[in-house]
Write an enzyme that holds these catalytic residues in place. Sequence first.
Site, PDB file in Angstrom:
ATOM      1  N   ARG A   1     -22.875   6.991 -20.258  1.00 45.86           N
ATOM      2  CA  ARG A   1     -23.119   7.241 -21.677  1.00 45.86           C
ATOM      3  C   ARG A   1     -21.942   8.046 -22.227  1.00 45.86           C
ATOM      4  NH1 ARG A   1     -26.097   3.705 -21.435  1.00 45.86           N
ATOM      5  NH2 ARG A   1     -28.292   3.556 -22.046  1.00 45.86           N
TER       6      ARG A   1
ATOM      7  N   ASP B   1     -16.403   2.458 -20.792  1.00 41.61           N
ATOM      8  CA  ASP B   1     -17.241   1.378 -21.321  1.00 41.61           C
ATOM      9  C   ASP B   1     -18.155   1.933 -22.413  1.00 41.61           C
ATOM     10  OD1 ASP B   1     -18.278  -1.324 -21.306  1.00 41.61           O
ATOM     11  OD2 ASP B   1     -20.115  -0.477 -20.457  1.00 41.61           O
TER      12      ASP B   1
ATOM     13  N   GLU C   1     -19.992   5.682 -30.414  1.00 41.89           N
ATOM     14  CA  GLU C   1     -19.959   4.210 -30.401  1.00 41.89           C
ATOM     15  C   GLU C   1     -20.989   3.547 -31.315  1.00 41.89           C
ATOM     16  OE1 GLU C   1     -21.060   3.629 -26.153  1.00 41.89           O
ATOM     17  OE2 GLU C   1     -22.816   2.560 -26.876  1.00 41.89           O
TER      18      GLU C   1
ATOM     19  N   HIS D   1     -19.250  -1.200 -24.289  1.00 39.50           N
ATOM     20  CA  HIS D   1     -20.584  -1.125 -23.670  1.00 39.50           C
ATOM     21  C   HIS D   1     -21.012  -2.502 -23.157  1.00 39.50           C
ATOM     22  CE1 HIS D   1     -24.214   1.756 -23.705  1.00 39.50           C
ATOM     23  NE2 HIS D   1     -24.384   0.855 -22.760  1.00 39.50           N
TER      24      HIS D   1
END
Length: 344
Positions: free
Chosen positions: A230, A254, A259, A291
């Site tokens: 996260r 990622d 985000e 993500h």
Amino acid sequence: MKVAFFDAKPYDKPSFEKYGKEANVEFVFYEAKLSIETAELAKGCDVVCVFVNDDVNAAVIDKLYSLGVKLIALRSAGYNNVDVKHAFGKIHVVHVPAYSPYAVAEHAVALLLTLVRHIHKAYIRTRDFNFSLSGLTGFDLHGKTVGVIGTGKIGRIFIDICRGFGMNILAYDRFPSQDSDIKYVGLDELQEKSDIISLHCPLMQDTYHLINKESIDKMKKGVIIVNTSRGALIDTEALLDGIKTRKIGGACLDVYEEEANIFFNDFSEHIIDDDTLARLISMPNVIVTSHQAFLTEEALNNTAETTINNILSYFEKDGLCDNELCYRCGNIERCKRDRKERCF
Ligand code: NAI
């Protein structure tokens, strides 16, 4: 059974439609994310199905409750975007604890290999018929020390893959596994000794900005940081400073703490407002994916199947579901779930 499916993407629909049809569960797909502005769309639905960037805060929960929604079905493992405490006593919350831990662990390794062997640069060069190798010197993963923070389902698979490369493993977990051959150390030791640090723990109050200026100061010069967990586990400004001062040798991300309104969307025709993200992406030693670690065929099918099973078991007679998120009410001695009853 009618389910309002928020933040729907084209790749979500085939698997949910297939398994939904078989189970007689109707999905109404909305591209919009769930928020206080869009919660009304759930009117007439028994369930809302949400993903990582839907904001299921207290006000949204109250609104859903007033609309008669009985269940929040997360189609993700992480649930930091749901106020589970506020939902207690009103709406039950279920999640998908594992849809393919392999998908996420393999993506973490893919990012790491891409970065250390400069595959992202080589790919662009050869497409331009530039076959020069200058600047592409990488390093062997073999013999390097990787520090793994969080040794749950994904962390353990990541460890197994790293062992295959001949890497040394150091691990830190708030709740170390008793029955494994994993070498646990304190967080400080992990930070001081690791060439690579990979994050596989959940985002919670005590893990918010786990990687920050002080922790980066303790790390080896040239450390590579991998985050497929996260975004807010990392203080991004501190990460950026670490990269600029060359303390950090590279980052594979990622996930990103801001985000929510960016990832999963196409901004290729826009000028992006987020200067921190723009600066990160401009770095030659940073790789950002949006993500996507979960995004494999296997994971999408497992997610749809488990979500539908969660929904069906909720509406069954006793309504107990193994994947219900337990808001730890503190009433341990009289825990209803332990007695195989519903909390409320
Ligand atoms: P898991 O629940 O199996 O493992 C999490 C581990 O973290 C547990 O061993 C737990 O004891 C440990 N932990 C808890 N608090 C900690 C702390 N304060 N410090 C260190 N360790 C702590 O979860 P799983 O399935 O391995 O997933 C890990 C994370 O990966 C999820 O929380 C989620 O945020 C992320 N994830 C990301 C995806 C993506 O597409 N990028 C997809 C799926 C999960």
